[in-house]
Design a protein around this motif. Structure first.
Motif, PDB file in Angstrom:
ATOM      1  N   ASN A   1      -6.410   0.470 -20.448  1.00  0.00           N
ATOM      2  CA  ASN A   1      -7.466   1.508 -20.495  1.00  0.00           C
ATOM      3  C   ASN A   1      -8.168   1.512 -19.068  1.00  0.00           C
ATOM      4  O   ASN A   1      -8.189   2.752 -18.528  1.00  0.00           O
ATOM      5  CB  ASN A   1      -8.459   1.327 -21.626  1.00  0.00           C
ATOM      6  N   GLU A   2      -8.532   0.337 -18.712  1.00  0.00           N
ATOM      7  CA  GLU A   2      -9.169   0.424 -17.298  1.00  0.00           C
ATOM      8  C   GLU A   2      -8.120   0.821 -16.311  1.00  0.00           C
ATOM      9  O   GLU A   2      -8.473   1.613 -15.366  1.00  0.00           O
ATOM     10  CB  GLU A   2      -9.708  -1.210 -16.829  1.00  0.00           C
ATOM     11  N   GLU A   3      -6.873   0.444 -16.212  1.00  0.00           N
ATOM     12  CA  GLU A   3      -5.823   0.577 -15.363  1.00  0.00           C
ATOM     13  C   GLU A   3      -5.757   2.137 -15.234  1.00  0.00           C
ATOM     14  O   GLU A   3      -5.483   2.690 -14.206  1.00  0.00           O
ATOM     15  CB  GLU A   3      -4.725  -0.219 -15.625  1.00  0.00           C
ATOM     16  N   TYR A   4      -5.559   2.750 -16.265  1.00  0.00           N
ATOM     17  CA  TYR A   4      -5.494   4.304 -16.571  1.00  0.00           C
ATOM     18  C   TYR A   4      -6.736   4.956 -15.998  1.00  0.00           C
ATOM     19  O   TYR A   4      -6.595   5.905 -15.093  1.00  0.00           O
ATOM     20  CB  TYR A   4      -5.263   4.681 -17.866  1.00  0.00           C
TER      21      TYR A   4
ATOM     22  N   ASN B   1      -7.629  -9.561 -32.603  1.00  0.00           N
ATOM     23  CA  ASN B   1      -8.367 -10.269 -31.298  1.00  0.00           C
ATOM     24  C   ASN B   1      -8.543  -9.384 -30.292  1.00  0.00           C
ATOM     25  O   ASN B   1      -9.290  -9.828 -29.393  1.00  0.00           O
ATOM     26  CB  ASN B   1      -7.536 -11.317 -31.020  1.00  0.00           C
ATOM     27  N   GLN B   2      -8.105  -8.076 -30.291  1.00  0.00           N
ATOM     28  CA  GLN B   2      -8.295  -7.289 -29.217  1.00  0.00           C
ATOM     29  C   GLN B   2      -9.881  -7.109 -28.881  1.00  0.00           C
ATOM     30  O   GLN B   2     -10.493  -6.595 -29.833  1.00  0.00           O
ATOM     31  CB  GLN B   2      -7.620  -5.824 -29.336  1.00  0.00           C
ATOM     32  N   THR B   3     -10.248  -6.939 -27.708  1.00  0.00           N
ATOM     33  CA  THR B   3     -11.427  -6.827 -27.207  1.00  0.00           C
ATOM     34  C   THR B   3     -11.910  -5.229 -27.200  1.00  0.00           C
ATOM     35  O   THR B   3     -12.993  -4.774 -27.324  1.00  0.00           O
ATOM     36  CB  THR B   3     -11.962  -7.154 -26.006  1.00  0.00           C
ATOM     37  N   TYR B   4     -10.705  -4.485 -27.030  1.00  0.00           N
ATOM     38  CA  TYR B   4     -11.133  -3.016 -27.039  1.00  0.00           C
ATOM     39  C   TYR B   4     -10.442  -2.266 -28.563  1.00  0.00           C
ATOM     40  O   TYR B   4      -9.508  -2.581 -28.972  1.00  0.00           O
ATOM     41  CB  TYR B   4      -9.975  -2.200 -25.902  1.00  0.00           C
ATOM     42  N   LYS B   5     -11.429  -1.974 -29.108  1.00  0.00           N
ATOM     43  CA  LYS B   5     -11.262  -1.360 -30.511  1.00  0.00           C
ATOM     44  C   LYS B   5     -10.776  -0.100 -30.821  1.00  0.00           C
ATOM     45  O   LYS B   5     -10.440   0.377 -32.056  1.00  0.00           O
ATOM     46  CB  LYS B   5     -12.431  -1.606 -31.315  1.00  0.00           C
ATOM     47  N   ASN B   6     -10.516   0.908 -29.742  1.00  0.00           N
ATOM     48  CA  ASN B   6     -10.285   2.164 -29.935  1.00  0.00           C
ATOM     49  C   ASN B   6      -8.815   2.585 -30.356  1.00  0.00           C
ATOM     50  O   ASN B   6      -8.342   3.067 -29.450  1.00  0.00           O
ATOM     51  CB  ASN B   6     -10.856   3.132 -29.229  1.00  0.00           C
TER      52      ASN B   6
ATOM     53  N   LEU C   1       0.250  -9.357 -20.001  1.00  0.00           N
ATOM     54  CA  LEU C   1      -0.456  -8.681 -21.218  1.00  0.00           C
ATOM     55  C   LEU C   1       0.317  -9.096 -22.446  1.00  0.00           C
ATOM     56  O   LEU C   1      -0.541  -9.158 -23.599  1.00  0.00           O
ATOM     57  CB  LEU C   1      -0.535  -7.298 -21.018  1.00  0.00           C
ATOM     58  N   ARG C   2       1.563  -8.974 -22.558  1.00  0.00           N
ATOM     59  CA  ARG C   2       2.520  -9.538 -23.926  1.00  0.00           C
ATOM     60  C   ARG C   2       2.981 -10.671 -23.705  1.00  0.00           C
ATOM     61  O   ARG C   2       3.506 -11.275 -22.812  1.00  0.00           O
ATOM     62  CB  ARG C   2       3.348  -8.322 -23.884  1.00  0.00           C
ATOM     63  N   ILE C   3       3.112 -11.329 -24.816  1.00  0.00           N
ATOM     64  CA  ILE C   3       3.694 -12.623 -25.261  1.00  0.00           C
ATOM     65  C   ILE C   3       4.983 -12.230 -25.851  1.00  0.00           C
ATOM     66  O   ILE C   3       4.973 -11.992 -26.954  1.00  0.00           O
ATOM     67  CB  ILE C   3       2.810 -13.657 -25.883  1.00  0.00           C
ATOM     68  N   TYR C   4       5.928 -12.559 -25.136  1.00  0.00           N
ATOM     69  CA  TYR C   4       7.275 -12.180 -25.647  1.00  0.00           C
ATOM     70  C   TYR C   4       8.054 -13.586 -26.145  1.00  0.00           C
ATOM     71  O   TYR C   4       8.378 -14.348 -25.292  1.00  0.00           O
ATOM     72  CB  TYR C   4       8.007 -11.494 -24.472  1.00  0.00           C
TER      73      TYR C   4
ATOM     74  N   CYS D   1      -0.019 -10.477 -27.967  1.00  0.00           N
ATOM     75  CA  CYS D   1      -0.690  -9.826 -26.611  1.00  0.00           C
ATOM     76  C   CYS D   1      -1.903 -10.888 -26.450  1.00  0.00           C
ATOM     77  O   CYS D   1      -2.427 -11.096 -27.335  1.00  0.00           O
ATOM     78  CB  CYS D   1      -0.719  -8.468 -26.589  1.00  0.00           C
ATOM     79  N   HIS D   2      -2.324 -10.717 -25.337  1.00  0.00           N
ATOM     80  CA  HIS D   2      -3.636 -11.252 -24.887  1.00  0.00           C
ATOM     81  C   HIS D   2      -4.781 -10.370 -25.280  1.00  0.00           C
ATOM     82  O   HIS D   2      -4.629  -9.172 -25.500  1.00  0.00           O
ATOM     83  CB  HIS D   2      -3.695 -11.471 -23.481  1.00  0.00           C
ATOM     84  N   PRO D   3      -5.983 -10.881 -25.719  1.00  0.00           N
ATOM     85  CA  PRO D   3      -7.115 -10.389 -26.492  1.00  0.00           C
ATOM     86  C   PRO D   3      -7.634  -9.239 -25.252  1.00  0.00           C
ATOM     87  O   PRO D   3      -8.081  -8.326 -25.965  1.00  0.00           O
ATOM     88  CB  PRO D   3      -8.280 -11.524 -26.567  1.00  0.00           C
ATOM     89  N   ASN D   4      -7.493  -9.174 -24.274  1.00  0.00           N
ATOM     90  CA  ASN D   4      -7.925  -8.257 -23.436  1.00  0.00           C
ATOM     91  C   ASN D   4      -6.751  -7.203 -22.937  1.00  0.00           C
ATOM     92  O   ASN D   4      -7.130  -6.370 -22.123  1.00  0.00           O
ATOM     93  CB  ASN D   4      -8.556  -8.537 -22.065  1.00  0.00           C
ATOM     94  N   ALA D   5      -5.620  -6.954 -23.701  1.00  0.00           N
ATOM     95  CA  ALA D   5      -4.430  -6.338 -23.192  1.00  0.00           C
ATOM     96  C   ALA D   5      -5.002  -4.906 -23.202  1.00  0.00           C
ATOM     97  O   ALA D   5      -4.889  -4.142 -22.241  1.00  0.00           O
ATOM     98  CB  ALA D   5      -3.275  -6.579 -23.998  1.00  0.00           C
ATOM     99  N   LEU D   6      -5.548  -4.295 -24.299  1.00  0.00           N
ATOM    100  CA  LEU D   6      -5.992  -2.874 -24.375  1.00  0.00           C
ATOM    101  C   LEU D   6      -6.824  -2.483 -23.454  1.00  0.00           C
ATOM    102  O   LEU D   6      -6.926  -1.485 -23.033  1.00  0.00           O
ATOM    103  CB  LEU D   6      -6.270  -2.541 -26.058  1.00  0.00           C
TER     104      LEU D   6
END
Length: 316
Positions: free
Chosen positions: A123-126, A44-49, A225-228, A114-119
């Protein structure tokens, strides 16, 4: 073996080129009921790399069969390692560092989501880290929530918040589950004596505190970002006090040697707690008083340890 020789050390390595932005590392021990949920979160991640690195740590259930099926049918890039013998989470983590093909290593347990936009957010925060801090920042870490949508653990005093694991948890008393990635190049500088892998659970804090000692900082963000999943026993890390004794002892001695001189006035409770933990762990380890004294650098801690040694059997 000398206790001091079992404490991890650090040597900076040259930067490498990587095939992916992220390596998502999942250590698995008896996760047949949850590993497909982890897979779906990554699908489900929107970021695929990214690549998905799975290390099966000697599971005794059907985890291997399920992972093999996922490996053969998934659209993800999966690197699957099936360890025949259990070496505990720390052993798997060090193994993952050597295998990672991603610039950033992100541990994602075998029972998490984790949420779909987690990665994408990571990446954006970095990318948004100020240029003058880029070389100092080794990680980006966010918050967790439980399966019911409730925050797990404390928030940071501001966002972004730049600090390190030792200061944030010990000086600022920020507790609870967090989730973040670390630069693989920095992790590759960690040297761990392989003999500790067979000695029970080694706490992850010893690795993060080593990185903090080396002067690296983390960018902390107040984003979920993470579902624990709470109230679910983690078979990889759940173990008794005696089987945690080596890890507890090494973590305590490392804390004394790395931080006592600089922080004993700022956070005396931390060192008193570690002193108690070391005394308790010593009941289960094959070392005498002299062995501990040779491993501890601080004369103050040595004096306190000698004074309390006769009472160690009273610890629980």
């Amino acid at each position: 073996m000398d206790l001091k020789e079992l404490i991890p050390t650090y040597n900076k390595v040259k930067e490498e080129s990587y095939q992916y932005r992220f390596t998502i590392f999942t250590p698995v021990f008896n996760c047949e009921k949850s590993i497909e949920k982890v897979h779906q979160s990554l699908i489900n991640q929107t970021y695929k790399n990214f690549e998905w690195l799975i290390i099966n740590d000697g599971s005794t259930d059907n985890s291997h069969e399920i992972i093999e099926r996922l490996t053969n049918t998934s659209s993800l890039s999966i690197n699957y390692i099936n360890n025949p013998e259990n070496q505990h989470k720390m052993g798997c983590f060090i193994q993952a560092i050597s295998l990672a093909k991603g610039e950033f290593l992100l541990t994602f347990d075998g029972d998490d989501e984790c949420h779909p936009n987690a990665l994408k957010i990571f990446n954006e925060e970095y990318l948004n880290i100020p240029t003058n801090l880029k070389n100092k920042v080794c990680a980006v870490t966010g918050l967790c929530e439980d399966q019911f949508g409730n925050r797990v653990g404390d928030t940071y005093p501001e966002t972004p918040y730049f600090s390190n694991t030792f200061k944030s948890t010990t000086l600022n008393n920020i507790k609870g589950e967090k989730w973040g990635f670390t630069k693989t190049d920095i992790l590759k500088g960690i040297n761990v004596n392989s003999q500790i892998f067979s000695k029970g659970l080694i706490p992850e804090s010893i690795i993060w505190n080593l990185i903090a000692k080396e002067g690296y900082i983390t960018k902390y963000i107040n984003k979920h970002l993470r579902i624990y999943h709470v109230d679910i026993e983690n078979s990889l890390s759940s173990t008794s006090v005696d089987k945690r004794s080596y890890g507890s002892a090494l973590d305590s001695i490392a804390g004394f040697n790395w931080f006592f001189n600089a922080y004993h006035f700022k956070t005396p409770k931390y060192f008193l707690k570690k002193l108690y933990v070391l005394l308790r762990a010593s009941k289960y380890l094959p070392y005498n008083l002299g062995d501990y004294l040779r491993a501890i650098d601080s004369k103050v801690i040595k004096f306190l340890f000698i004074s309390l040694w006769p009472f160690r059997k009273l610890t629980i």
